[in-house]
Design a protein around this motif. Structure first.
Motif, mmCIF file in Angstrom:
data_model
loop_
_atom_site.group_PDB
_atom_site.id
_atom_site.type_symbol
_atom_site.label_atom_id
_atom_site.label_comp_id
_atom_site.label_asym_id
_atom_site.label_seq_id
_atom_site.Cartn_x
_atom_site.Cartn_y
_atom_site.Cartn_z
ATOM 1 N N GLY A 109 0.822 -1.197 0.000
ATOM 2 C CA GLY A 109 0.000 0.000 0.000
ATOM 3 C C GLY A 109 0.853 1.243 0.000
ATOM 4 N N PRO A 110 0.216 2.384 -0.081
ATOM 5 C CA PRO A 110 0.965 3.642 -0.095
ATOM 6 C C PRO A 110 1.633 3.885 1.250
ATOM 7 C CG PRO A 110 -1.391 4.059 0.077
ATOM 8 C CD PRO A 110 -1.227 2.595 -0.127
ATOM 9 N N GLN A 111 2.762 4.525 1.219
ATOM 10 C CA GLN A 111 3.481 4.875 2.434
ATOM 11 C C GLN A 111 3.165 6.322 2.790
ATOM 12 O OE1 GLN A 111 5.331 2.419 4.011
ATOM 13 N NE2 GLN A 111 4.336 1.233 2.408
ATOM 14 N N GLY A 112 2.773 6.562 4.011
ATOM 15 C CA GLY A 112 2.495 7.928 4.427
ATOM 16 C C GLY A 112 1.132 8.406 3.984
ATOM 17 N N TRP A 113 0.944 9.719 4.021
ATOM 18 C CA TRP A 113 -0.336 10.342 3.710
ATOM 19 C C TRP A 113 -0.321 10.792 2.262
ATOM 20 C CZ3 TRP A 113 -4.839 9.841 5.499
ATOM 21 C CH2 TRP A 113 -5.844 10.794 5.305
ATOM 22 N N THR A 114 -1.198 10.244 1.449
ATOM 23 C CA THR A 114 -1.268 10.552 0.025
ATOM 24 C C THR A 114 -2.730 10.619 -0.398
ATOM 25 O OG1 THR A 114 -1.333 8.247 -0.709
ATOM 26 C CG2 THR A 114 0.867 9.209 -0.388
ATOM 27 N N CYS A 115 -2.943 11.018 -1.644
ATOM 28 C CA CYS A 115 -4.300 10.993 -2.199
ATOM 29 C C CYS A 115 -4.849 9.571 -2.188
ATOM 30 C CB CYS A 115 -4.314 11.580 -3.609
ATOM 31 S SG CYS A 115 -3.144 10.792 -4.742
ATOM 32 N N ALA A 116 -3.983 8.590 -2.440
ATOM 33 C CA ALA A 116 -4.421 7.195 -2.432
ATOM 34 C C ALA A 116 -4.805 6.748 -1.021
ATOM 35 C CB ALA A 116 -3.323 6.295 -3.000
ATOM 36 N N THR A 117 -4.007 7.111 -0.010
ATOM 37 C CA THR A 117 -4.328 6.737 1.369
ATOM 38 C C THR A 117 -5.668 7.326 1.772
ATOM 39 O OG1 THR A 117 -1.961 6.799 1.887
ATOM 40 C CG2 THR A 117 -3.475 6.728 3.750
ATOM 41 N N TRP A 118 -5.898 8.590 1.415
ATOM 42 C CA TRP A 118 -7.144 9.266 1.754
ATOM 43 C C TRP A 118 -8.336 8.534 1.126
ATOM 44 C CZ3 TRP A 118 -10.406 12.617 -1.316
ATOM 45 C CH2 TRP A 118 -11.323 13.371 -0.571
ATOM 46 N N ILE A 119 -8.243 8.181 -0.154
ATOM 47 C CA ILE A 119 -9.335 7.479 -0.837
ATOM 48 C C ILE A 119 -9.505 6.074 -0.277
ATOM 49 C CG2 ILE A 119 -10.043 6.451 -3.050
ATOM 50 C CD1 ILE A 119 -9.020 9.027 -4.393
ATOM 51 N N LEU A 120 -8.417 5.393 0.012
ATOM 52 C CA LEU A 120 -8.522 4.047 0.586
ATOM 53 C C LEU A 120 -9.186 4.081 1.956
ATOM 54 C CD1 LEU A 120 -5.068 2.746 -0.592
ATOM 55 C CD2 LEU A 120 -7.291 1.831 -1.294
ATOM 56 N N GLN A 121 -8.919 5.124 2.735
ATOM 57 C CA GLN A 121 -9.575 5.283 4.026
ATOM 58 C C GLN A 121 -11.096 5.433 3.833
ATOM 59 O OE1 GLN A 121 -8.633 8.929 6.098
ATOM 60 N NE2 GLN A 121 -9.145 8.047 8.075
ATOM 61 N N ILE A 122 -11.493 6.198 2.838
ATOM 62 C CA ILE A 122 -12.918 6.362 2.525
ATOM 63 C C ILE A 122 -13.518 5.020 2.097
ATOM 64 C CG2 ILE A 122 -14.558 7.463 0.939
ATOM 65 C CD1 ILE A 122 -12.507 9.877 0.894
ATOM 66 N N LEU A 123 -12.813 4.286 1.249
ATOM 67 C CA LEU A 123 -13.310 2.981 0.796
ATOM 68 C C LEU A 123 -13.417 1.991 1.955
ATOM 69 C CD1 LEU A 123 -11.463 2.588 -2.627
ATOM 70 C CD2 LEU A 123 -13.841 3.260 -2.203
ATOM 71 N N TRP A 124 -12.475 2.050 2.892
ATOM 72 C CA TRP A 124 -12.507 1.195 4.078
ATOM 73 C C TRP A 124 -13.812 1.453 4.848
ATOM 74 C CZ3 TRP A 124 -9.723 -2.770 6.005
ATOM 75 C CH2 TRP A 124 -9.808 -3.052 7.362
ATOM 76 N N HIS A 125 -14.146 2.729 4.993
ATOM 77 C CA HIS A 125 -15.382 3.124 5.672
ATOM 78 C C HIS A 125 -16.617 2.631 4.901
ATOM 79 C CE1 HIS A 125 -18.288 5.669 7.776
ATOM 80 N NE2 HIS A 125 -18.735 6.011 6.583
ATOM 81 N N LEU A 126 -16.635 2.853 3.592
ATOM 82 C CA LEU A 126 -17.766 2.438 2.763
ATOM 83 C C LEU A 126 -17.939 0.923 2.779
ATOM 84 C CD1 LEU A 126 -17.216 4.865 -0.240
ATOM 85 C CD2 LEU A 126 -19.076 4.977 1.453
ATOM 86 N N ARG A 127 -16.843 0.215 2.842
ATOM 87 C CA ARG A 127 -16.886 -1.249 2.941
ATOM 88 C C ARG A 127 -17.492 -1.657 4.275
ATOM 89 N NH1 ARG A 127 -12.640 -4.968 4.626
ATOM 90 N NH2 ARG A 127 -13.020 -7.000 3.692
ATOM 91 N N GLY A 128 -17.079 -0.980 5.350
ATOM 92 C CA GLY A 128 -17.580 -1.288 6.685
ATOM 93 C C GLY A 128 -19.066 -1.045 6.837
ATOM 94 N N GLU A 129 -19.591 -0.027 6.160
ATOM 95 C CA GLU A 129 -21.023 0.256 6.259
ATOM 96 C C GLU A 129 -21.841 -0.523 5.234
ATOM 97 O OE1 GLU A 129 -21.393 4.530 5.768
ATOM 98 O OE2 GLU A 129 -21.605 4.324 3.599
ATOM 99 N N GLY A 130 -21.185 -1.308 4.387
ATOM 100 C CA GLY A 130 -21.884 -2.143 3.415
ATOM 101 C C GLY A 130 -22.231 -1.455 2.112
ATOM 102 N N THR A 131 -21.763 -0.226 1.910
ATOM 103 C CA THR A 131 -22.039 0.486 0.656
ATOM 104 C C THR A 131 -21.191 -0.068 -0.483
ATOM 105 O OG1 THR A 131 -22.659 2.493 1.830
ATOM 106 C CG2 THR A 131 -21.989 2.754 -0.456
#
Length: 170
Positions: A109-131
């Protein structure tokens, strides 16, 4: 009305002179249209402002076909859980532009804080809520998107053309 959500991959060319590699800038995109060819789309982006060391949100309606650097869209999912506006509001409320300490699980995965990390964090959340439901392991999302980006660059047989937008399904 359902919305489509994807990742537009913007190719940032490296420099042989400065010995910097090329890389993809990730932009989350959302649209109510049936095709990514319908423009503009809502762009939800993490940017580094010029002259600043931090990051900032950028939310806009943008015609991604106007930039030759946008290689295409990795289509993630379609959902009725959000409207484009409520999707943006959820992201603004829950996912700050600054580094909140969230890190990508797994070894690839990406190292540090990047545009990819930010989007992956959002996807992690969307996955958790079942969206966002995917039969793929979340830990392989980063490399999957990069591999699809490479296929978009090469315009392989797996690439679907929606108007002038190249699209690959996640």
């Amino acid at each position: 009305m359902p919305i489509r959500v994807g990742i537009a991959l913007y190719l940032v060319e490296g420099s042989a002179y400065y010995n910097t590699p090329s890389y993809f800038h990730w932009i989350l995109v959302a649209s109510t249209a049936d095709s990514w060819a319908s423009q503009p789309v809502r762009t939800l982006e993490l940017k580094r402002p010029l002259g600043d060391t931090g990051y900032a949100h950028s939310f806009d309606n943008w015609d991604i076909t106007l930039s030759s650097a946008v290689q295409g869209v990795v289509h993630l999912f379609t959902t009725s859980d959000y409207t484009v506006d409520s999707f943006q509001a959820m992201i603004q409320s829950n996912f700050p532009a600054y580094d909140s300490g969230w890190r990508y699980p797994g070894n690839y995965g990406p190292q540090g804080w990047t545009c990819a990390t930010w989007i992956l964090q959002i996807l992690w959340h969307l996955r958790g809520e079942g969206t966002w439901v995917s039969n793929r392991h979340f830990e392989k999302t980063y490399t999957r998107v990069l591999n699809l980006g490479s296929e978009l660059l090469e315009a392989t047989d797996n690439v679907e053309y929606q108007g002038t937008v190249r699209v690959m399904d996640f």
